[in-house]
Every structure is written in structure tokens, then in C-alpha cells.
Design an enzyme around this catalytic site. Sequence first.
Site, PDB file in Angstrom:
ATOM      1  N   HIS A  16      45.584  42.642  37.846  1.00 55.29           N
ATOM      2  CA  HIS A  16      47.016  42.477  38.108  1.00 55.29           C
ATOM      3  C   HIS A  16      47.731  43.830  37.975  1.00 55.29           C
ATOM      4  CE1 HIS A  16      46.457  38.169  36.369  1.00 55.29           C
ATOM      5  NE2 HIS A  16      46.555  38.035  37.660  1.00 55.29           N
ATOM      6  N   LYS A  40      50.340  23.360  34.969  1.00 55.08           N
ATOM      7  CA  LYS A  40      49.298  24.148  34.313  1.00 55.08           C
ATOM      8  C   LYS A  40      49.616  24.292  32.832  1.00 55.08           C
ATOM      9  CE  LYS A  40      47.536  27.303  37.896  1.00 55.08           C
ATOM     10  NZ  LYS A  40      47.418  28.720  38.261  1.00 55.08           N
ATOM     11  N   ARG A  89      41.140  38.739  46.159  1.00 59.24           N
ATOM     12  CA  ARG A  89      39.925  39.252  45.530  1.00 59.24           C
ATOM     13  C   ARG A  89      38.707  39.040  46.397  1.00 59.24           C
ATOM     14  NH1 ARG A  89      41.288  36.000  40.212  1.00 59.24           N
ATOM     15  NH2 ARG A  89      42.176  34.791  41.914  1.00 59.24           N
ATOM     16  N   SER A 127      42.174  35.715  35.129  1.00 57.23           N
ATOM     17  CA  SER A 127      42.666  35.358  33.798  1.00 57.23           C
ATOM     18  C   SER A 127      41.712  34.363  33.141  1.00 57.23           C
ATOM     19  CB  SER A 127      44.069  34.756  33.897  1.00 57.23           C
ATOM     20  OG  SER A 127      44.957  35.693  34.431  1.00 57.23           O
TER      21      SER A 127
HETATM   22  P1  ADP Z   1      48.329  32.242  40.263  1.00 57.17           P
HETATM   23  O1  ADP Z   1      48.127  31.107  39.314  1.00 57.17           O
HETATM   24  O2  ADP Z   1      49.664  32.271  40.910  1.00 57.17           O
HETATM   25  O3  ADP Z   1      47.207  32.478  41.225  1.00 57.17           O
HETATM   26  P2  ADP Z   1      47.412  34.531  38.804  1.00 57.17           P
HETATM   27  O4  ADP Z   1      48.056  35.100  37.591  1.00 57.17           O
HETATM   28  O5  ADP Z   1      46.031  34.000  38.675  1.00 57.17           O
HETATM   29  O6  ADP Z   1      48.437  33.476  39.293  1.00 57.17           O
HETATM   30  O7  ADP Z   1      47.408  35.607  39.974  1.00 57.17           O
HETATM   31  C1  ADP Z   1      48.591  36.190  40.418  1.00 57.17           C
HETATM   32  C2  ADP Z   1      48.294  37.059  41.621  1.00 57.17           C
HETATM   33  O8  ADP Z   1      47.430  38.116  41.235  1.00 57.17           O
HETATM   34  C3  ADP Z   1      47.572  36.353  42.770  1.00 57.17           C
HETATM   35  O9  ADP Z   1      48.032  36.876  43.982  1.00 57.17           O
HETATM   36  C4  ADP Z   1      46.142  36.726  42.571  1.00 57.17           C
HETATM   37  O10 ADP Z   1      45.415  36.706  43.784  1.00 57.17           O
HETATM   38  C5  ADP Z   1      46.282  38.133  42.054  1.00 57.17           C
HETATM   39  N1  ADP Z   1      45.132  38.535  41.232  1.00 57.17           N
HETATM   40  C6  ADP Z   1      44.435  37.786  40.374  1.00 57.17           C
HETATM   41  N2  ADP Z   1      43.409  38.481  39.828  1.00 57.17           N
HETATM   42  C7  ADP Z   1      43.480  39.710  40.371  1.00 57.17           C
HETATM   43  C8  ADP Z   1      42.680  40.888  40.255  1.00 57.17           C
HETATM   44  N3  ADP Z   1      41.582  40.917  39.486  1.00 57.17           N
HETATM   45  N4  ADP Z   1      43.055  41.982  40.954  1.00 57.17           N
HETATM   46  C9  ADP Z   1      44.165  41.937  41.744  1.00 57.17           C
HETATM   47  N5  ADP Z   1      44.913  40.862  41.936  1.00 57.17           N
HETATM   48  C10 ADP Z   1      44.584  39.753  41.277  1.00 57.17           C
END
Ligand code: ADP
Length: 170
Positions: A16, A40, A89, A127
Amino acid sequence: MRALYPGSFDPLTLGHLDLIERSARLFDAVVVAVLQNPNKTAAFPLEQRLEQIHQATAHLEGVTVGSFGGLTVDYAKTCGAGVILRGLRALSDFEFELQIAHTNKSLAPQVETLFLATAVHHSFLSSSVVKEVARFGGDVRHMVPPGVASDLARLFNRDASASSAGSAHG
Ligand code: ADP
């Protein structure tokens, strides 16, 4: 132009953060916004997730942190963002993300969704994976910012002591 980067961030990972850093170079302003999703159950309370993002992005100019419930496009309009950022990803992210992007486009044609490819060395990070590794005592320091690593250690130590005390929760 201002961009909105929405997500659960439960917790923030280095994947992120990489995306936030790269988007901060592309846009005048980036709002990182934690979605309060009633469907969630989060490991970290909203306030703690906001603090984690604040800490990790303090060095970045133009990046602010917020939270919202409801529709992402409504929040984008509220904060004056013309672009919603999402990370991709792998192919497995694509189908769902495309569906959401089309839905958002139908709701708010003036707001664009922009996908950024995840840095290849962070593409295995999520996450959920980070929480799973931390739960079983694995080292997550190469996966998350330092503040999040401390929070994960505290979270799972506390859980461990709660379950050994016979807590029915969890
Ligand atoms: P959500 O529940 O909305 O998917 P996340 O916190 O899992 O929320 O992800 C938020 C955003 O960050 C999404 O667009 C996801 O694809 C992106 N994301 C998640 N993991 C990574 C990563 N390892 N690298 C870059 N972007 C990521």
C-alpha cells in the site's frame, strides 16, 4: 488533480505504502481513505488504522488521511477527487476491480478509476497474509511499516494471553 486511494488498510502494508508514494508523485494531492465497511470485521479499529497511515505517510507532501462509509464515488466528490486509485497485484484482482470500476463509472461518470500495477517485490503482500504470518509469530518487518509491525505484535500477544486465560472470544 486530486486522487482518492480507498481501502480497508487492515493493516497498511509496504505494498500500500509503495502505491501511495508513487501516486504522490503523479498527483497534486492524494487522499488515503479507510473504508468503514460494516460487512468486514477489522483486526484493527478505525482510529488505529488512521494513525498507522498518518505515521507511515508523514514524510509525503500532499498526502492526507481520511475515512468514509457509504459509496466511494460519493466520498470522491466530497473531497474533490477526480480519480479513484486501486492497485492490481495479479490477474486474480482484476475481475473484481473491473466490476467495481464499471459500477463506479455508471454512478459517477466524471470520476475515473486508475489502476497502478503493484511493485513486483510487493505483489505477494496482502493485509490478510501479513496478519496470518504475525499471528503465528513470523517476522513481518519486511512487509509492513515499523509502527504496524509493533501493533501486530501487540495484537497477537494480547490475543495469546486472552486465549490462555480462557477467553471465549476469538
Ligand atoms: P480492499 O478491502 O478495499 O481491497 P485493501 O486494503 O485490501 O482494501 O486494498 C486497498 C487497495 O490496495 C486495493 O486497490 C488493493 O488492490 C491495493 N493493494 C493491496 N495490496 C497491495 C500491495 N501489496 N501492493 C499494492 N497495492 C495493494
